[in-house]
Design a protein around this motif. Structure first.
Motif, short mmCIF file in Angstrom:
data_model
loop_
_atom_site.label_atom_id
_atom_site.label_comp_id
_atom_site.label_asym_id
_atom_site.label_seq_id
_atom_site.Cartn_x
_atom_site.Cartn_y
_atom_site.Cartn_z
N LEU A 173 0.83 -1.21 0.00
CA LEU A 173 0.00 0.00 0.00
C LEU A 173 0.86 1.26 0.00
O LEU A 173 0.53 2.25 -0.66
CB LEU A 173 -0.96 -0.01 1.19
N CYS A 220 -10.93 -5.64 -7.89
CA CYS A 220 -9.68 -5.31 -7.22
C CYS A 220 -8.52 -5.29 -8.21
O CYS A 220 -8.64 -5.79 -9.32
CB CYS A 220 -9.40 -6.30 -6.08
N ASP A 221 -7.43 -4.69 -7.78
CA ASP A 221 -6.23 -4.59 -8.59
C ASP A 221 -5.51 -5.94 -8.58
O ASP A 221 -5.19 -6.46 -7.51
CB ASP A 221 -5.32 -3.50 -8.02
N LEU A 281 -6.48 -1.14 -2.44
CA LEU A 281 -6.68 -1.48 -1.03
C LEU A 281 -7.41 -2.82 -0.90
O LEU A 281 -6.99 -3.70 -0.15
CB LEU A 281 -7.46 -0.38 -0.32
N LEU A 282 -8.49 -2.98 -1.65
CA LEU A 282 -9.26 -4.21 -1.61
C LEU A 282 -8.42 -5.39 -2.10
O LEU A 282 -8.44 -6.48 -1.52
CB LEU A 282 -10.54 -4.07 -2.43
N ASP A 311 -5.83 3.45 -4.54
CA ASP A 311 -7.27 3.69 -4.59
C ASP A 311 -7.99 2.52 -3.93
O ASP A 311 -7.35 1.64 -3.35
CB ASP A 311 -7.74 3.91 -6.04
N ALA A 312 -9.29 2.51 -4.01
CA ALA A 312 -10.08 1.47 -3.33
C ALA A 312 -9.81 0.08 -3.90
O ALA A 312 -9.77 -0.90 -3.16
CB ALA A 312 -11.57 1.79 -3.44
N LYS A 313 -9.58 -0.01 -5.22
CA LYS A 313 -9.30 -1.31 -5.84
C LYS A 313 -7.98 -1.88 -5.34
O LYS A 313 -7.86 -3.08 -5.11
CB LYS A 313 -9.26 -1.20 -7.35
#
Length: 135
Positions: free
Chosen positions: A26, A105-106, A40-41, A36-38
């Motif tokens: 992160l 997600c990424d 993080l997820l 971003d949120a992706k």
């Protein structure tokens, strides 16, 4: 619960090192400007999957070794461990493919924690130095 004390101890160590790995991932994304949120997820899912995989693996092997003592059927125990490993990997692959195809997600952020788990286990083993924990 007493039976799984060593297993839970090892899983706890892995979870701690995996948390550090996720934090590093992160931080890298943050400094590169892509957090971003992706991401993080993805990092959280990857970390949780790696710890969950190790937990199930450890319990499976522990149970198989107990059965091997009772039944003395090494071939059957080996097959059950291999079948469990194959099923775990298949389930993980399906989950990741669905997440990636859906764009939830990424992919890199989700896969790196899974790779870090192997390094984490080697790191833990190195610092443990083959010492047994007192019972």
């Amino acid at each position: 619960m007493h039976k799984y004390r060593d297993v839970l101890s090892q899983v706890g160590r892995l979870a701690a090192v995996e948390a550090v790995c996720v934090a590093v991932i992160l931080a890298v994304y943050f400094f590169l400007g892509g957090l971003d949120a992706k991401v993080l997820l993805g990092a959280l899912i990857g970390g949780a999957m790696s710890v969950g995989h190790f937990l199930v693996l450890s319990i499976t092997v522990s149970n198989a070794l107990d059965r091997a003592k009772d039944e003395e059927e090494a071939a059957h125990v080996r097959v059950s461990i291999l079948a469990s490993a194959s099923m775990r990997l298949l389930v993980m692959a399906v989950i990741l493919i669905v997440l990636f195809k859906a764009g939830i997600c990424d992919p890199v952020a989700a896969l790196v924690p899974l790779l870090c788990a192997q390094l984490a286990l080697k790191f833990i083993g190195f610092f443990q130095g083959g010492k047994e924990e007192p019972r």
